[in-house]
Design an enzyme around this catalytic site. Structure first.
Site, PDB file in Angstrom:
ATOM      1  N   GLN A  77       0.834  -1.203   0.000  1.00 26.68           N
ATOM      2  CA  GLN A  77       0.000   0.000   0.000  1.00 26.68           C
ATOM      3  C   GLN A  77       0.868   1.252   0.000  1.00 26.68           C
ATOM      4  OE1 GLN A  77      -1.971   0.762   3.685  1.00 26.68           O
ATOM      5  NE2 GLN A  77      -3.536   2.080   2.792  1.00 26.68           N
ATOM      6  N   GLY A  78       0.766   2.037  -1.036  1.00 24.31           N
ATOM      7  CA  GLY A  78       1.573   3.254  -1.136  1.00 24.31           C
ATOM      8  C   GLY A  78       0.738   4.499  -0.962  1.00 24.31           C
ATOM      9  N   TYR A  79       0.360   4.776   0.254  1.00 23.86           N
ATOM     10  CA  TYR A  79      -0.389   5.993   0.559  1.00 23.86           C
ATOM     11  C   TYR A  79       0.539   7.032   1.200  1.00 23.86           C
ATOM     12  CZ  TYR A  79      -5.156   3.974   0.051  1.00 23.86           C
ATOM     13  OH  TYR A  79      -6.323   3.434  -0.398  1.00 23.86           O
ATOM     14  N   SER A  80       1.082   6.666   2.366  1.00 20.92           N
ATOM     15  CA  SER A  80       1.799   7.651   3.187  1.00 20.92           C
ATOM     16  C   SER A  80       3.089   8.129   2.525  1.00 20.92           C
ATOM     17  CB  SER A  80       2.158   7.032   4.537  1.00 20.92           C
ATOM     18  OG  SER A  80       1.011   6.523   5.159  1.00 20.92           O
ATOM     19  N   GLU A 125     -14.539  -3.029   5.356  1.00 23.98           N
ATOM     20  CA  GLU A 125     -13.811  -4.044   6.120  1.00 23.98           C
ATOM     21  C   GLU A 125     -13.440  -3.566   7.517  1.00 23.98           C
ATOM     22  OE1 GLU A 125     -13.203  -7.075   5.832  1.00 23.98           O
ATOM     23  OE2 GLU A 125     -13.184  -7.638   3.729  1.00 23.98           O
ATOM     24  N   SER A 145      -4.444   7.374  13.122  1.00 25.92           N
ATOM     25  CA  SER A 145      -3.990   7.328  14.518  1.00 25.92           C
ATOM     26  C   SER A 145      -5.179   7.500  15.459  1.00 25.92           C
ATOM     27  CB  SER A 145      -2.980   8.445  14.781  1.00 25.92           C
ATOM     28  OG  SER A 145      -3.659   9.691  14.842  1.00 25.92           O
ATOM     29  N   ASN A 146      -4.981   7.149  16.715  1.00 26.58           N
ATOM     30  CA  ASN A 146      -6.093   7.280  17.663  1.00 26.58           C
ATOM     31  C   ASN A 146      -6.522   8.734  17.845  1.00 26.58           C
ATOM     32  OD1 ASN A 146      -5.926   4.558  17.804  1.00 26.58           O
ATOM     33  ND2 ASN A 146      -5.694   4.421  20.026  1.00 26.58           N
ATOM     34  N   GLU A 147      -5.583   9.651  17.619  1.00 26.18           N
ATOM     35  CA  GLU A 147      -5.969  11.077  17.684  1.00 26.18           C
ATOM     36  C   GLU A 147      -6.885  11.417  16.513  1.00 26.18           C
ATOM     37  OE1 GLU A 147      -2.691  10.061  17.980  1.00 26.18           O
ATOM     38  OE2 GLU A 147      -2.888  10.130  20.154  1.00 26.18           O
TER      39      GLU A 147
HETATM   40  C1  LIG Z   1       4.431   0.103  11.323  1.00 21.69           C
HETATM   41  C2  LIG Z   1       3.699   0.988  10.357  1.00 21.69           C
HETATM   42  C3  LIG Z   1       3.208   0.460   9.174  1.00 21.69           C
HETATM   43  C4  LIG Z   1       2.576   1.269   8.246  1.00 21.69           C
HETATM   44  N1  LIG Z   1       2.180   0.737   7.040  1.00 21.69           N
HETATM   45  C5  LIG Z   1       1.730   1.563   6.061  1.00 21.69           C
HETATM   46  C6  LIG Z   1       1.496   1.075   4.731  1.00 21.69           C
HETATM   47  O1  LIG Z   1       1.665  -0.124   4.448  1.00 21.69           O
HETATM   48  N2  LIG Z   1       1.124   1.952   3.780  1.00 21.69           N
HETATM   49  C7  LIG Z   1       0.919   3.274   4.051  1.00 21.69           C
HETATM   50  O2  LIG Z   1       0.567   4.004   3.146  1.00 21.69           O
HETATM   51  N3  LIG Z   1       1.132   3.773   5.292  1.00 21.69           N
HETATM   52  C8  LIG Z   1       1.538   2.952   6.300  1.00 21.69           C
HETATM   53  N4  LIG Z   1       1.795   3.456   7.565  1.00 21.69           N
HETATM   54  C9  LIG Z   1       1.692   4.906   7.776  1.00 21.69           C
HETATM   55  C10 LIG Z   1       0.629   5.318   8.772  1.00 21.69           C
HETATM   56  O3  LIG Z   1      -0.610   5.304   8.164  1.00 21.69           O
HETATM   57  C11 LIG Z   1       1.041   6.711   9.301  1.00 21.69           C
HETATM   58  O4  LIG Z   1       2.118   6.491  10.193  1.00 21.69           O
HETATM   59  C12 LIG Z   1      -0.073   7.412  10.008  1.00 21.69           C
HETATM   60  O5  LIG Z   1      -0.990   7.872   9.085  1.00 21.69           O
HETATM   61  C13 LIG Z   1       0.430   8.599  10.838  1.00 21.69           C
HETATM   62  O6  LIG Z   1       1.209   9.455  10.082  1.00 21.69           O
HETATM   63  P1  LIG Z   1       2.634   9.949  10.567  1.00 21.69           P
HETATM   64  O7  LIG Z   1       3.379   8.771  11.050  1.00 21.69           O
HETATM   65  O8  LIG Z   1       3.227  10.763   9.511  1.00 21.69           O
HETATM   66  O9  LIG Z   1       2.330  10.845  11.851  1.00 21.69           O
HETATM   67  P2  LIG Z   1       1.816  12.375  11.821  1.00 21.69           P
HETATM   68  O10 LIG Z   1       0.653  12.471  10.941  1.00 21.69           O
HETATM   69  O11 LIG Z   1       2.944  13.263  11.614  1.00 21.69           O
HETATM   70  O12 LIG Z   1       1.280  12.509  13.308  1.00 21.69           O
HETATM   71  C14 LIG Z   1       2.109  12.803  14.421  1.00 21.69           C
HETATM   72  C15 LIG Z   1       1.227  12.943  15.637  1.00 21.69           C
HETATM   73  O13 LIG Z   1       0.333  14.034  15.452  1.00 21.69           O
HETATM   74  C16 LIG Z   1      -0.994  13.607  15.643  1.00 21.69           C
HETATM   75  N5  LIG Z   1      -1.878  14.407  14.803  1.00 21.69           N
HETATM   76  C17 LIG Z   1      -1.772  14.641  13.479  1.00 21.69           C
HETATM   77  N6  LIG Z   1      -2.769  15.420  13.076  1.00 21.69           N
HETATM   78  C18 LIG Z   1      -3.532  15.702  14.161  1.00 21.69           C
HETATM   79  C19 LIG Z   1      -4.716  16.468  14.390  1.00 21.69           C
HETATM   80  N7  LIG Z   1      -5.320  17.096  13.395  1.00 21.69           N
HETATM   81  N8  LIG Z   1      -5.202  16.518  15.654  1.00 21.69           N
HETATM   82  C20 LIG Z   1      -4.590  15.865  16.679  1.00 21.69           C
HETATM   83  N9  LIG Z   1      -3.477  15.139  16.505  1.00 21.69           N
HETATM   84  C21 LIG Z   1      -2.957  15.057  15.267  1.00 21.69           C
HETATM   85  C22 LIG Z   1      -0.971  12.155  15.257  1.00 21.69           C
HETATM   86  O14 LIG Z   1      -2.053  11.452  15.810  1.00 21.69           O
HETATM   87  C23 LIG Z   1       0.338  11.727  15.864  1.00 21.69           C
HETATM   88  O15 LIG Z   1       0.173  11.521  17.232  1.00 21.69           O
HETATM   89  C24 LIG Z   1       2.402   2.646   8.520  1.00 21.69           C
HETATM   90  C25 LIG Z   1       2.873   3.174   9.726  1.00 21.69           C
HETATM   91  C26 LIG Z   1       3.521   2.372  10.629  1.00 21.69           C
HETATM   92  C27 LIG Z   1       4.043   2.981  11.900  1.00 21.69           C
END
Ligand SMILES: Cc1cc2nc3c(=O)[nH]c(=O)nc-3n(C[C@H](O)[C@H](O)[C@H](O)COP(=O)(O)OP(=O)(O)OC[C@H]3O[C@@H](n4cnc5c(N)ncnc54)[C@H](O)[C@@H]3O)c2cc1C
Lengths: 394, 352
Positions: free
Chosen positions: A126-129, A244, A379-381
């Protein structure tokens, strides 16, 4: 009210249990039970066993090779698999791309890709992030520019789970550069063998390797690999988010983890007695068990509503939050129960020293690794933001 | 009242901080802490040369400190630097050797020694120790002996004639299997099978309790140092990481949690000060138990919250904060976890 599964559902549950008892290879279940990552071969093998039975795409419609399971059957299946220490089904093809292609894909795409997901010829990731686009996914920058019958893709994806095993990646890419960011995103299928793609491992906190960075430099992707229409990617991504949700609370994992912690707490000692007799530890265990029993019912309430065709609102977000926190608490107890014996960096050399009881050498590592479950998948936030928005609008 | 650190201790803290920043920068730590011998001989020698070990032993025993505050100063700096050197083993050893009237000089000068107390079935409690001595020959197993890999000498707690005694064993006479820990640094399993030892203390219970209290205080101070660094990294990240067009620190949901982390760290700092001042006195054991209990809870909170507020980057090997977080969580399982110390406190309550 009746909290029991219907007779048909109970029969199905019994069938799943019997199947697992007979067909789940012991060495794979043992590895998962020890908290080790299943190997690539384990996952391929388990997928193939399920596919032979027709259960790999159990919730897929019959036309596409599935069983058309409803949410309750899907839940029963997932729960029993987790309790039996089956490896998790790799979700990217089966639970993400599959449903997307069924809903938005062309007949050619469906015919080309769906069978290859089931029989294991394709491993999707999955290439989203992206580095700059995590929670704020719509800000993604990887660009796909049209050049005749190709797109030219440039940019970077990250956190790509199990990309090292994949031969294909589905990506959200930017195809329009003005207007609202959500309106310029497209959903593109990319063959990882295409020139210009480089994958680099990211090592996680406990030392394991399951995620990657993927770099795209002038990667030529045929236009027929676009899913749906150009700039429709955000709609597709949102569809997937709403899809799902049966396993979102991961209660099967928690049930299994709880059983393991209880067994461990009977095995290890504090002050000459089994740890389970220690009032403070027992209180922690009893508290999390009560939480788990409650969230299992919340989960069933949601499934029952979904099975009756009801629209889900806040439930998935609630379940994601509660379910992950409970799993993390169980991981904490599994580490805590070991005391200092949780500390050795796991290695095969240490296995014969049996510092932690058999099957528990990874308890600390899993505790650290599973901090991920409250971060990924929204994320839970972000889940709380979704709930708050609903509350204020409701 | 005066909560200022004395000039001597301030100088020690400063010179340690400089030394650690030069010799074991946290960016290089992963290469040292996770690969055999899981620490650096050069850094170890440097620490000894600096006199850091002298600060851990009382003057009457040949050291230059040894009070709770001396211990806290040294370990807070080690914690800030996330230093994997097994100084804790020396602290325990120095306390025990001093109680036994032994010469501390070799250890103060940097000889590596480790102390084997905990066992698989008795990780924290002295009463459960099953290792026993027949005359001066020892049989049993000591588990997760901190600093055990690479130690030249081992001090071993063992049952002997109905008492808990302390023996010295040459590492070469025992079977010592070294390994690294999940948060870095060396440990070992020590197998004793009719192994020759030398009796140091016939009744070592009081000395062991005193040493364990000093050790627990040291771990609290180490955790405090690590928490301070994590807090700094977290605040920087909240200010610089942007999502939705603003720094994530602009989201109140995160602000309040970061503030709670800060409040809890101040609680940790205060209880460490209290325990440091009480060490060795009539309230010492109670204050140390309070400190280890509170710090154990707070360290886990700080680690988990800092990771969560970082998102994915917070659980990557490349990011130093992840290693601080691991240390903060794992520190709890050394010398009695939160539940263990809370139990000590509840028992004392009942007896009040
Ligand atoms: C082990 C692992 C596997 C993953 N696998 C995939 C994958 O296969 N494909 C893919 O595409 N992605 C994947 N991800 C990415 C995952 O979806 C992102 O890590 C996630 O969306 C959070 O983004 P970030 O890590 O950039 O954190 P950030 O978005 O930078 O967030 C940092 C902190 O800020 C908080 N935050 C951000 N915005 C707000 C807001 N508006 N209000 C309050 N708090 C906020 C967040 O909750 C977090 O606590 C994976 C991540 C991990 C850790």
């Amino acid at each position: 009210m009746d909290l029991n599964f219907s007779p048909e559902e109970q029969a199905f549950q019994a069938e799943v249990k019997a199947f697992l008892a007979e067909h789940l290879p012991k060495e794979i279940a043992d590895r998962v039970g020890r908290g080790e990552e299943p190997t690539r071969e384990d996952m391929d093998r388990w997928h193939a066993i399920l596919n032979d039975k027709g259960w790999l795409g159990g919730s897929w419609p019959k036309d596409f090779g599935g069983q058309a399971w409803g949410p309750i059957e899907q839940h029963i299946f997932e729960e029993e698999c987790a309790k039996a220490n089956a490896p998790r089904i790799v979700p990217f093809g089966l639970k993400m791309l599959g449903p997307v292609l069924m809903k938005f894909g062309s007949p050619e795409q469906q015919a080309e890709y769906l069978p290859r997901i089931l029989d294991g010829r394709d491993w999707w990731c999955q290439g989203y992030s992206e580095p700059g686009a995590g929670s704020d996914l719509a800000s993604l920058k990887t660009r796909a520019e049209r050049d005749g019958d190709h797109y030219i893709v440039n940019g970077q994806k990250t956190w790509t789970t199990l990309g090292q095993y994949a031969n294909r990646i589905f990506c959200l890419v930017r195809t329009k550069f003005d207007g609202k960011p959500q309106e310029g995103i497209s959903f593109l299928l990319i063959d990882l063998d295409t020139p210009g793609i480089e994958m680099r491992p990211i090592r996680l906190i406990e030392g394991g390797y399951e995620v990657n960075e993927v770099f795209f430099t002038d990667v030529k992707v045929p236009v027929e690999n676009l899913v749906g229409e150009e700039n429709m990617g955000w709609t597709i991504a949102k569809f997937l988010l709403g899809h799902e949700r049966t396993n979102i609370a991961g209660t099967g994992f928690s049930v299994q983890a709880l059983a393991q912690v209880k067994a461990l707490a009977r095995q290890v000692k504090r002050r000459g007695k089994p740890l389970i007799e220690n009032p403070l530890f027992a209180a922690r265990l009893a508290s999390v068990e009560a939480e788990l029993e409650a969230v299992k019912i919340t989960n069933l309430r949601m499934l029952s509503k979904a099975a009756a065709g009801g629209r889900l609102g806040a439930e998935p977000s609630m379940l994601k939050i509660k379910g992950t926190v409970i799993r993390q608490e169980l991981n904490d107890l599994a580490r805590r129960a070991l005391g200092p014996a949780a500390a050795p960096f796991p290695s095969e050399d240490l296995d014969n020293l049996a510092i932690a009881p058999q099957g528990h050498a990874h308890n600390a590592g899993n505790y650290f690794n599973n901090r991920k479950i409250s971060i990924y998948g929204g994320s839970n936030e972000i889940q709380r933001n979704i709930l708050a928005k609903g509350m204020m609008q409701g | 009242m005066n909560f200022e650190m004395s000039d001597d201790r301030r100088m020690l803290a400063d010179s340690l901080a400089r030394f650690l920043a030069d010799t074991c920068p946290v960016e290089k730590r992963v290469d040292v802490a996770y690969a055999e011998p899981w620490h650096s001989d050069a850094a170890w020698a440097g620490l000894a040369e600096l006199g850091a070990l002298y600060a851990l032993a009382p003057e009457e025993a040949g050291g230059m400190g040894g009070t709770g505050f001396d211990i806290a100063v040294v370990f807070e700096e080690l914690g800030k630097a996330l230093c994997p050197e097994p100084v804790l083993a020396s602290l325990l050893g120095l306390r025990l050797l001093a109680a036994a009237g032994q010469d501390l000089e070799p250890v103060l000068a940097g000889e590596r020694l480790a102390v084997g107390i905990g066992e698989l079935d008795a990780p924290y409690d002295l009463d459960g120790i099953a290792t026993r001595a027949e005359g001066s020959r020892l049989t049993g197993r000591k588990s997760v002996v901190y600093g055990g890999a690479g130690a030249e000498r081992l001090l071993i707690a063992a049952q002997s004639g109905g008492k808990l005694a302390l023996f010295e064993v040459k590492a070469g006479d025992a079977q010592v299997t070294g390994y690294g820990m999940i948060d870095g640094g060396p440990a070992a399993e020590v197998f004793l099978d009719d192994t020759p030892g030398e009796l140091l203390l016939e009744d070592a219970r009081g000395a062991l309790e005193e040493a364990l209290d000093a050790g627990a205080l040291a771990l609290c101070a180490e955790a405090l140092g690590a928490m301070e660094v994590v807090q700094g990294i977290l605040i920087d990240y909240l200010k610089t990481r942007k999502q939705f067009g603003q720094p994530i620190g602009a989201f109140q949901a995160l602000q309040h949690r970061a503030i709670d982390v800060g409040i809890e760290i101040e609680q940790a700092r205060s209880i460490v000060i209290l325990a440091a001042s009480a060490l060795g006195g009539p309230e010492g054991a109670k204050r140390v138990a309070q400190a280890k209990f509170l710090v154990g809870r707070i360290a886990r909170l700080v680690a988990e919250e800092a990771i969560q507020m970082h998102g994915g980057i917070g659980i990557t090997w490349e990011y130093p904060m992840a290693h601080y977080a691991k240390r903060l969580v794992m520190i709890d399982a050394q010398l009695g976890d939160t539940d263990w110390h809370l139990e000590r406190l509840t028992e004392a309550l009942a007896a009040e």
